[in-house]
Structures are given as structure tokens and as C-alpha cells.
Design a protein around this motif. Structure first.
Motif, short mmCIF file in Angstrom:
data_model
loop_
_atom_site.label_atom_id
_atom_site.label_comp_id
_atom_site.label_asym_id
_atom_site.label_seq_id
_atom_site.Cartn_x
_atom_site.Cartn_y
_atom_site.Cartn_z
N LYS A 17 0.83 -1.21 0.00
CA LYS A 17 0.00 0.00 0.00
C LYS A 17 0.87 1.26 0.00
N VAL A 18 1.94 1.23 0.79
CA VAL A 18 2.85 2.38 0.86
C VAL A 18 3.54 2.58 -0.48
N LYS A 19 4.02 1.50 -1.09
CA LYS A 19 4.67 1.61 -2.40
C LYS A 19 3.72 2.16 -3.45
N LYS A 24 2.31 6.61 -6.88
CA LYS A 24 1.29 7.53 -7.41
C LYS A 24 1.68 8.98 -7.15
N ALA A 25 2.23 9.24 -5.96
CA ALA A 25 2.59 10.61 -5.59
C ALA A 25 3.74 11.15 -6.43
N VAL A 26 4.72 10.31 -6.76
CA VAL A 26 5.88 10.78 -7.52
C VAL A 26 5.73 10.53 -9.01
N GLY A 27 4.64 9.89 -9.42
CA GLY A 27 4.41 9.64 -10.83
C GLY A 27 5.20 8.46 -11.39
N ASP A 28 5.58 7.55 -10.53
CA ASP A 28 6.34 6.36 -10.95
C ASP A 28 5.35 5.20 -11.10
N ARG A 29 4.94 4.94 -12.34
CA ARG A 29 3.93 3.91 -12.59
C ARG A 29 4.45 2.52 -12.24
N SER A 30 5.73 2.30 -12.42
CA SER A 30 6.33 1.00 -12.11
C SER A 30 6.23 0.71 -10.61
N LEU A 31 6.58 1.68 -9.80
CA LEU A 31 6.51 1.52 -8.35
C LEU A 31 5.06 1.33 -7.90
N GLU A 32 4.17 2.07 -8.52
CA GLU A 32 2.76 1.94 -8.19
C GLU A 32 2.25 0.53 -8.52
N ALA A 33 2.66 -0.01 -9.66
CA ALA A 33 2.25 -1.36 -10.06
C ALA A 33 2.84 -2.42 -9.12
N LYS A 34 4.10 -2.23 -8.73
CA LYS A 34 4.72 -3.18 -7.79
C LYS A 34 3.96 -3.16 -6.46
N LYS A 36 0.78 -2.41 -5.99
CA LYS A 36 -0.51 -3.09 -6.17
C LYS A 36 -0.31 -4.60 -6.12
N GLY A 37 0.76 -5.06 -6.75
CA GLY A 37 1.05 -6.49 -6.76
C GLY A 37 1.33 -7.04 -5.37
N GLU A 38 2.15 -6.32 -4.61
CA GLU A 38 2.46 -6.75 -3.25
C GLU A 38 1.23 -6.74 -2.37
N GLN A 39 0.40 -5.74 -2.56
CA GLN A 39 -0.82 -5.63 -1.77
C GLN A 39 -1.73 -6.82 -2.07
N ALA A 40 -1.87 -7.17 -3.32
CA ALA A 40 -2.70 -8.31 -3.71
C ALA A 40 -2.11 -9.62 -3.19
#
Length: 57
Positions: A17-19, A24-34, A36-40
Motif C-alpha cells: 500500500k505504501v509503495k 502515485k505521488a511521484v508519478g512512478d507507474r512501475s513503483l505503483e504497479a509493484k 498493487k502487486g504486493e498488496q494483492a
């Protein structure tokens, strides 16, 4: 469910969730996707442990 596993799965979910929010805050789509994956992944592990616990009862 053992408390240690429950805590580990919750921590993995929160870390994701933190990642996700950071990405999302810094605009890094890769980090945001990672994130989401960890959260799932953490959520699925929690669900699997709950199912195991239900069958042990």
C-alpha cells in the motif's frame, strides 16, 4: 492462523500500500504497479491462511 504469519502477511499488504501511494505521488507507474502487486499478494496469502484455519477447526 499463527500470529507470526498473520503479522507477516499484513505487513506485506501494508508495504504494498505504501509503495502504491508513493508511486502515485511521484508519478512512478512501475513503483505503483509493484505496490498493487504486493498488496494483492499479501491479501491472497491472508485468505489462504484463513481457509486453512477453517478446515483445521
Amino acid at each position: 492462523m499463527r500470529l507470526g504469519k498473520k503479522t507477516a502477511h499484513s505487513a506485506e499488504k501494508e508495504k504494498g500500500k505504501v509503495k502504491k501511494k508513493t508511486g502515485k505521488a511521484v508519478g512512478d507507474r512501475s513503483l505503483e504497479a509493484k505496490g498493487k502487486g504486493e498488496q494483492a499478494k499479501g491479501g491472497l496469502k491472508q485468505a489462504a491462511q484463513n481457509i486453512k484455519g477453517a478446515f483445521k477447526r
